[in-house]
Design a protein around this motif. Structure first.
Motif, PDB file in Angstrom:
ATOM      1  N   ASN A 148      -8.240  -6.970  -2.078  1.00 33.35           N
ATOM      2  CA  ASN A 148      -7.261  -6.454  -1.172  1.00 33.35           C
ATOM      3  C   ASN A 148      -6.242  -7.313  -1.021  1.00 33.35           C
ATOM      4  O   ASN A 148      -7.618  -8.977  -0.531  1.00 33.35           O
ATOM      5  N   SER A 173      -6.997   7.423  -4.584  1.00 34.11           N
ATOM      6  CA  SER A 173      -7.364   6.116  -5.482  1.00 34.11           C
ATOM      7  C   SER A 173      -7.726   5.353  -4.624  1.00 34.11           C
ATOM      8  O   SER A 173      -8.554   4.405  -5.327  1.00 34.11           O
ATOM      9  N   ASN A 174      -8.787   5.769  -3.362  1.00 38.07           N
ATOM     10  CA  ASN A 174      -9.258   4.508  -2.924  1.00 38.07           C
ATOM     11  C   ASN A 174     -10.878   4.569  -3.264  1.00 38.07           C
ATOM     12  O   ASN A 174     -11.433   3.999  -3.346  1.00 38.07           O
ATOM     13  N   LEU A 203      -3.471  12.352  -3.052  1.00 39.46           N
ATOM     14  CA  LEU A 203      -4.381  10.909  -4.195  1.00 39.46           C
ATOM     15  C   LEU A 203      -4.356   9.857  -3.118  1.00 39.46           C
ATOM     16  O   LEU A 203      -5.306   9.135  -3.808  1.00 39.46           O
ATOM     17  N   PRO A 204      -3.983   9.669  -2.291  1.00 34.97           N
ATOM     18  CA  PRO A 204      -4.617   8.202  -1.016  1.00 34.97           C
ATOM     19  C   PRO A 204      -6.170   8.607  -1.111  1.00 34.97           C
ATOM     20  O   PRO A 204      -6.549   7.762  -0.724  1.00 34.97           O
ATOM     21  N   VAL A 205      -6.136   9.550  -1.352  1.00 34.15           N
ATOM     22  CA  VAL A 205      -7.904   9.648  -1.187  1.00 34.15           C
ATOM     23  C   VAL A 205      -8.572   9.304  -2.748  1.00 34.15           C
ATOM     24  O   VAL A 205      -9.939   8.477  -2.773  1.00 34.15           O
ATOM     25  N   THR A 257       1.373  -1.146   0.114  1.00 37.34           N
ATOM     26  CA  THR A 257       0.227  -0.077   0.127  1.00 37.34           C
ATOM     27  C   THR A 257       0.826   1.149  -0.036  1.00 37.34           C
ATOM     28  O   THR A 257       0.536   2.168  -0.097  1.00 37.34           O
ATOM     29  N   PHE A 258       2.876   0.387   0.519  1.00 36.67           N
ATOM     30  CA  PHE A 258       3.889   2.127   0.572  1.00 36.67           C
ATOM     31  C   PHE A 258       3.566   2.968  -1.159  1.00 36.67           C
ATOM     32  O   PHE A 258       4.052   1.588  -1.818  1.00 36.67           O
ATOM     33  N   TRP A 283       1.788   7.987  -3.950  1.00 39.23           N
ATOM     34  CA  TRP A 283       0.410   8.041  -3.859  1.00 39.23           C
ATOM     35  C   TRP A 283       0.156   8.389  -2.616  1.00 39.23           C
ATOM     36  O   TRP A 283      -1.430   9.245  -2.538  1.00 39.23           O
ATOM     37  N   VAL A 284       0.783   7.948  -1.378  1.00 36.81           N
ATOM     38  CA  VAL A 284       0.513   8.024   0.055  1.00 36.81           C
ATOM     39  C   VAL A 284      -0.005   9.207   0.756  1.00 36.81           C
ATOM     40  O   VAL A 284      -0.344  10.112   1.364  1.00 36.81           O
ATOM     41  N   THR A 285       0.505  10.756  -0.230  1.00 39.23           N
ATOM     42  CA  THR A 285       0.949  11.782   0.316  1.00 39.23           C
ATOM     43  C   THR A 285      -0.485  12.738  -0.874  1.00 39.23           C
ATOM     44  O   THR A 285      -0.287  12.241  -1.746  1.00 39.23           O
TER      45      THR A 285
END
Length: 336
Positions: free
Chosen positions: A104, A91-92, A87-89, A78-79, A82-84
């Protein structure tokens, strides 16, 4: 019944019970801490105090990430870049609309399932608080109703997962396949994008309708003291279909608030490259503020929809025998 009136009533009830926001936020933090600790260990084992560490502090090392992503599975996968920021929102959201949420890894499904169970547990106490805004705010009362409605809500959770699966099994996935076949020889990229967007829009509409019906089903369990999840679900369907304009109007107004919140976060969300402790702290606080705002919005949905459901009740329900022990006035069961 007025959309704006229930919209305002909803946020009023949410702000009247700030402890609920903290309860939900704290539960999320407690769930995230062991996952974050595990992921920290994975990353430390990958680059430790090497030059990659310095590169990651200054931005993002794509060369290292290429090797890392090729050999990592589970939670570590998951890292990524896109984790900052926003982008995470996004992506989800894409994962949800693509029907990948249930595909998953085991660790992600376990964490997501635990979060769903926590929401399912807290929902009974939350909805009782919003349905009875003038009742005493005793912690014992809150947890009593959390336990009282947990199993009916758990059965509704099963129904919601079945609906999510059905939307993609019989609607979204077949349509995506049809678009791919129909546009295989199309040279105009705009046509492909429009067809794909139409499928995503239909998927989002069906998921939103399902979420709205299930919200009113949970509310019906609390307000009308129901025990059958199936009958409560049918009650939610009947309520939404019987009041299509006001239920959809309230839902869309709250979605608009969420969109404004998302755009605001996209404008201020920091990306990678925070090289000082002050910048890291600022990025952390901005992210946590966004999480709190999302929790408030979720509770706003529940409070506003509860106010609308109660405003539409044609009769006053009386507390059944035994309900008085919880210190609340609960309605009798009503027919579907």
């Amino acid at each position: 019944m007025s959309v704006l009136k229930n919209f305002a009533t909803g946020i009023g009830r949410v702000l009247k019970s700030p402890a609920l926001i903290l309860w939900v936020y704290s539960a999320g933090v407690l769930l995230a801490l062991p996952l974050a600790h595990y992921l920290r260990g994975v990353l430390h084992g990958s680059f430790g105090a090497s030059l990659v560490n310095e590169n990651m502090r200054a931005g993002f090392d794509l060369s290292w990430y290429g090797e890392f992503s090729a050999g990592i599975t589970g939670l570590g996968a998951t890292f990524g870049p896109w984790v900052t920021g926003i982008l995470p929102v996004l992506s989800n959201l894409q994962m949800l609309l693509d029907g990948q949420a249930l595909r998953n890894s085991g660790s992600i499904l376990l964490a997501g399932g635990t979060l769903l169970l926590l929401w399912t547990f807290f929902a009974g106490g939350i909805l009782d608080r919003y349905a009875n805004p003038d009742a005493p705010r005793a912690r014992a009362r809150f947890f009593f109703h959390c336990g009282e409605y947990f199993f009916p809500f758990l059965r509704l959770l099963v129904i919601s997962l079945a609906l999510y699966w059905a939307v993609f099994r019989w609607v979204a996935n077949p349509l995506h396949g049809w678009v791919e076949r129909a546009t295989r020889d199309v040279t105009a990229e705009r046509t492909v994008l429009l067809c794909t967007f139409a499928v995503y829009a239909l998927t989002a509409l069906l998921l939103a309708l399902s979420a709205m019906v299930l919200d009113y089903a949970r509310i019906a369990i609390v307000v009308e003291y129901r025990r059958s999840a199936l009958f409560a679900f049918l009650r939610g369907v009947r309520f939404v279909l019987g009041n299509p304009l006001i239920t959809s109007g309230l839902f869309l107004l709250l979605v608009l608030v969420g969109f404004v919140l998302l755009m605001g976060y996209a404008a201020v969300a920091p990306g990678p490259g925070q090289t000082t402790w002050g910048a890291v702290l600022a990025a952390f606080l901005v992210g946590q503020a966004f999480i709190l705002a999302r929790i408030v919005l979720k509770l706003w949905f529940l409070a506003a929809q509860t106010a609308l459901f109660q405003a539409a009740q044609p009769v006053t329900f009386e507390a059944p025998t035994g309900a008085a022990s919880s210190g609340s006035a609960q309605p009798e069961r009503s027919p579907v």
